[in-house]
Design an enzyme around this catalytic site. Structure first.
Site, PDB file in Angstrom:
ATOM      1  N   ASP A  48       0.838  -1.199   0.000  1.00  0.00           N
ATOM      2  CA  ASP A  48       0.000   0.000   0.000  1.00  0.00           C
ATOM      3  C   ASP A  48       0.876   1.253   0.000  1.00  0.00           C
ATOM      4  O   ASP A  48       1.727   1.417   0.869  1.00  0.00           O
ATOM      5  CB  ASP A  48      -0.880   0.014   1.255  1.00  0.00           C
ATOM      6  CG  ASP A  48      -1.837   1.195   1.270  1.00  0.00           C
ATOM      7  OD1 ASP A  48      -2.906   1.089   0.624  1.00  0.00           O
ATOM      8  OD2 ASP A  48      -1.525   2.223   1.900  1.00  0.00           O
ATOM      9  N   TYR A  53       2.961  10.072  -0.348  1.00  0.00           N
ATOM     10  CA  TYR A  53       3.812   9.561   0.743  1.00  0.00           C
ATOM     11  C   TYR A  53       5.271   9.870   0.496  1.00  0.00           C
ATOM     12  O   TYR A  53       5.796   9.540  -0.543  1.00  0.00           O
ATOM     13  CB  TYR A  53       3.639   8.048   0.911  1.00  0.00           C
ATOM     14  CG  TYR A  53       2.302   7.601   1.446  1.00  0.00           C
ATOM     15  CD1 TYR A  53       1.408   8.494   2.018  1.00  0.00           C
ATOM     16  CD2 TYR A  53       1.924   6.262   1.373  1.00  0.00           C
ATOM     17  CE1 TYR A  53       0.182   8.059   2.510  1.00  0.00           C
ATOM     18  CE2 TYR A  53       0.702   5.830   1.875  1.00  0.00           C
ATOM     19  CZ  TYR A  53      -0.163   6.740   2.432  1.00  0.00           C
ATOM     20  OH  TYR A  53      -1.376   6.316   2.922  1.00  0.00           O
ATOM     21  N   SER A 156     -11.047   5.656   0.062  1.00  0.00           N
ATOM     22  CA  SER A 156     -10.508   5.825   1.411  1.00  0.00           C
ATOM     23  C   SER A 156     -11.054   7.126   1.980  1.00  0.00           C
ATOM     24  O   SER A 156     -11.192   8.119   1.257  1.00  0.00           O
ATOM     25  CB  SER A 156      -8.971   5.884   1.341  1.00  0.00           C
ATOM     26  OG  SER A 156      -8.423   5.996   2.630  1.00  0.00           O
ATOM     27  N   GLN A 182     -10.782   1.865   2.476  1.00  0.00           N
ATOM     28  CA  GLN A 182      -9.699   1.948   3.463  1.00  0.00           C
ATOM     29  C   GLN A 182     -10.030   3.063   4.461  1.00  0.00           C
ATOM     30  O   GLN A 182      -9.746   4.219   4.237  1.00  0.00           O
ATOM     31  CB  GLN A 182      -8.363   2.238   2.755  1.00  0.00           C
ATOM     32  CG  GLN A 182      -7.189   2.061   3.693  1.00  0.00           C
ATOM     33  CD  GLN A 182      -5.831   2.270   3.037  1.00  0.00           C
ATOM     34  OE1 GLN A 182      -5.059   3.096   3.494  1.00  0.00           O
ATOM     35  NE2 GLN A 182      -5.513   1.522   1.992  1.00  0.00           N
ATOM     36  N   LEU A 223      -3.085  -0.379  14.391  1.00  0.00           N
ATOM     37  CA  LEU A 223      -2.526  -0.605  15.733  1.00  0.00           C
ATOM     38  C   LEU A 223      -2.400   0.671  16.535  1.00  0.00           C
ATOM     39  O   LEU A 223      -1.853   0.662  17.650  1.00  0.00           O
ATOM     40  CB  LEU A 223      -1.154  -1.297  15.616  1.00  0.00           C
ATOM     41  CG  LEU A 223      -1.190  -2.701  15.010  1.00  0.00           C
ATOM     42  CD1 LEU A 223       0.208  -3.299  14.927  1.00  0.00           C
ATOM     43  CD2 LEU A 223      -2.115  -3.619  15.823  1.00  0.00           C
ATOM     44  N   GLY A 226       0.892   1.158  17.661  1.00  0.00           N
ATOM     45  CA  GLY A 226       1.406   0.044  18.470  1.00  0.00           C
ATOM     46  C   GLY A 226       0.942   0.076  19.915  1.00  0.00           C
ATOM     47  O   GLY A 226       1.463  -0.656  20.757  1.00  0.00           O
ATOM     48  N   TYR A 228      -1.370  -1.157  21.604  1.00  0.00           N
ATOM     49  CA  TYR A 228      -1.928  -2.344  22.262  1.00  0.00           C
ATOM     50  C   TYR A 228      -0.844  -3.217  22.903  1.00  0.00           C
ATOM     51  O   TYR A 228      -1.169  -4.162  23.613  1.00  0.00           O
ATOM     52  CB  TYR A 228      -2.706  -3.197  21.256  1.00  0.00           C
ATOM     53  CG  TYR A 228      -3.879  -2.478  20.636  1.00  0.00           C
ATOM     54  CD1 TYR A 228      -5.085  -2.368  21.306  1.00  0.00           C
ATOM     55  CD2 TYR A 228      -3.773  -1.914  19.363  1.00  0.00           C
ATOM     56  CE1 TYR A 228      -6.171  -1.712  20.732  1.00  0.00           C
ATOM     57  CE2 TYR A 228      -4.848  -1.262  18.778  1.00  0.00           C
ATOM     58  CZ  TYR A 228      -6.042  -1.161  19.476  1.00  0.00           C
ATOM     59  OH  TYR A 228      -7.108  -0.514  18.898  1.00  0.00           O
ATOM     60  N   THR A 285      10.452  -1.380  11.839  1.00  0.00           N
ATOM     61  CA  THR A 285      11.565  -2.326  12.036  1.00  0.00           C
ATOM     62  C   THR A 285      11.126  -3.717  11.552  1.00  0.00           C
ATOM     63  O   THR A 285       9.916  -4.011  11.507  1.00  0.00           O
ATOM     64  CB  THR A 285      11.972  -2.463  13.527  1.00  0.00           C
ATOM     65  OG1 THR A 285      10.861  -3.039  14.247  1.00  0.00           O
ATOM     66  CG2 THR A 285      12.331  -1.129  14.142  1.00  0.00           C
TER      67      THR A 285
END
Ligand SMILES: NC(=O)c1ccc[n+]([C@@H]2O[C@H](COP(=O)([O-])OP(=O)(O)OC[C@H]3O[C@@H](n4cnc5c(N)ncnc54)[C@H](OP(=O)(O)O)[C@@H]3O)[C@@H](O)[C@H]2O)c1
Length: 318
Positions: A48, A53, A156, A182, A223, A226, A228, A285
Site C-alpha cells: 500500500d 507519501y 478511502s 480503506q 494498531l 502500536g 496495544y 523495524t
C-alpha cells in the site's frame, strides 16, 4: 500466508497488507528494503502506497514511497507477483486536493512513472471531493480501468453514504464501482466528537454497508501506533474513553493467556473477523513486522472473540 478475497474484485490478496508510507523517508532505505524483503519472503504480496507519501516529512518535499517501491521491485524483478495499491486525491506540492478527472489522470501517470510500472492493481480515491460531481470522478476511474492502467478501484476516507452513492451512480451508469474501502479503523473506537480532519474513522453505517455489499475493509492505522502492546505508547488522546479502557483490559487478558502481544491480538481479531478485514500494517523495524506476521498464527477461540466483540464493536448491528 493464505490469501483472502478482496471485496468485489474477484481477486485474492495477502491477509496483511504492508503499508509503505514512510519507506525511503522516515524509515531509512536499508531498513525499508529489509522490511519489504522479509514481508515478501513470508509470502506477502500486497503493498500500500500513495502519491503523497510522505511529502510532509521534514526534508522530503517530493514523494519517496512510490519511487522507493519502484526501485525495490526493479531490483527484485517481482512487479508481476505483487498486488500494488496507490492513491490519488490529497494535496501535495503544487497539486491541490481534488478528484477532478484531469487531475486523476495526470496523477496516475506520475504514480506509474515513479513506480516504474504500467498499471496498478488498486487505485484508491484517497479522500472524498465534494466539489467534483461523483459521476465525473467515477467516470474518470472507469476510463482508467477500461484502459488497463488500473485494475480495481477503492475509496478511502469516505462517509458510508458517499461510498454508497458513488457505487449507486456507478451501477446506474455501467461504470466500475469501488470494490473495497480503506478507513481509519482499529479495535478501539475514537470518541465520537474527535476531529480527524479529513481522515474518516469507520462508522457503524460504513461497516454494515461494506459487510452487506461485500466490500472488504482495509483498516489503516490498525494498531494506533502500536499502543496495544507497548509500555511507551499510551492510548491516543482521542481514544481515551471508559469503553476503550475495558477493551484494553480484554486485549491484555487474551494476550497474556496466549503469551503474545496485544498488537497481535488486535490484528488476529481483524483477520478473523467475519467477513475478514485486511489490515494495512505499518512497521518501522523488521522485528515489528515479524510480530505482526505472527498474528496470522494466533487462533482466537470463539469465546475470546465474543469477549472482544462484547464491548461495543463497530458494525455489530446489522
Ligand atoms: N488512507 C489513509 O488516509 C491512510 C492514513 C494513514 C496510513 N495509511 C496506510 O496505513 C499504513 C499504516 O498506517 P500507520 O503507520 O498509521 O499504522 P499504525 O498501526 O497506527 O502505526 C504503525 C506504527 O506502530 C508501531 N508498530 C507497528 N507494529 C508494531 C509492533 N508489532 N510492536 C510495536 N509497535 C508497532 C510502529 O511505530 P514506531 O515506528 O513509532 O515504532 C509503526 O510505525 C501506512 O503505511 C499507510 O500505507 C493510510
Amino acid at each position: 500466508m493464505d490469501a483472502v478475497p478482496l471485496g468485489t474484485t474477484g481477486e485474492r490478496v495477502s491477509p496483511l497488507c504492508l503499508g509503505t508510507m514512510y519507506f525511503g523517508s522516515e524509515t531509512d532505505p536499508e531498513t525499508s528494503r529489509a522490511i519489504l524483503d522479509r514481508y515478501y519472503e513470508a509470502g506477502g504480496r500486497f503493498l500500500d502506497t500513495a502519491n503523497i507519501y510522505a511529502t510532509w516529512v521534514d526534508g522530503y518535499g517530493e514523494p519517496e514511497s512510490e519511487p522507493f517501491l519502484g526501485d525495490w521491485m526493479a531490483r527484485r524483478s517481482n512487479r508481476e507477483e505483487l498486488f500494488l495499491a496507490t492513491k490519488v486525491g490529497f494535496e501535495y506540492g503544487d497539486v491541490p486536493q481534488s478528484l477532478d478527472p484531469d487531475l486523476i489522470e495526470r496523477e496516475v501517470e506520475k504514480s506509474l512513472d515513479r513506480l516504474g510500472t504500467d498499471y496498478v492493481d488498486l487505485l484508491y480515491a484517497h479522500v472524498d471531493d465534494r466539489d467534483t460531481p461523483l459521476a465525473e470522478t467515477m467516470a474518470a476511474f472507469d476510463r482508467l480501468v477500461e484502459s488497463g492502467t488500473v485494475r480495481h478501484i477503492g475509496a478511502s476516507n469516505y462517509y458510508g453514504w458517499r461510498l454508497a452513492r458513488a457505487n449507486t451512480i456507478a451501477e446506474e451508469r455501467g461504470l466500475t464501482p469501488f470494490s473495497c474501502t480503506q478507513p481509519r479503523f482499529s479495535y478501539l473506537v475514537p470518541h465520537r466528537y474527535s476531529d480527524f480532519d479529513r481522515q474518516r474513522p469507520a462508522t457503524d453505517e460504513l461497516v454494515s454497508y461494506c459487510d452487506d455489499e461485500g466490500l472488504t475493509m482495509l483498516p489503516y492505522s490498525p494498531l494506533l501506533q502500536g499502543c496495544y502492546g507497548r509500555d511507551d505508547r499510551r492510548i491516543p488522546e482521542r481514544y481515551v474513553t471508559t469503553e476503550n479502557r475495558l477493551k484494553m483490559d480484554a486485549v491484555e487478558a487474551i494476550a497474556d493467556r496466549h503469551g503474545v502481544s496485544g498488537n497481535q491480538v488486535v490484528l488476529a481479531w481483524m483477520t478473523q473477523r467475519d467477513p475478514p478485514t485486511v489490515p494495512v500494517v505499518g512497521c518501522s523495524t523488521v522485528a515489528q513486522l515479524e510480530e505482526n506476521l505472527g498474528a496470522l498464527d494466533l487462533d482466537l477461540a470463539g469465546h475470546e472473540l465474543d469477549r472482544v466483540d462484547g464491548i461495543q464493536t463497530l458494525g455489530g448491528l446489522h
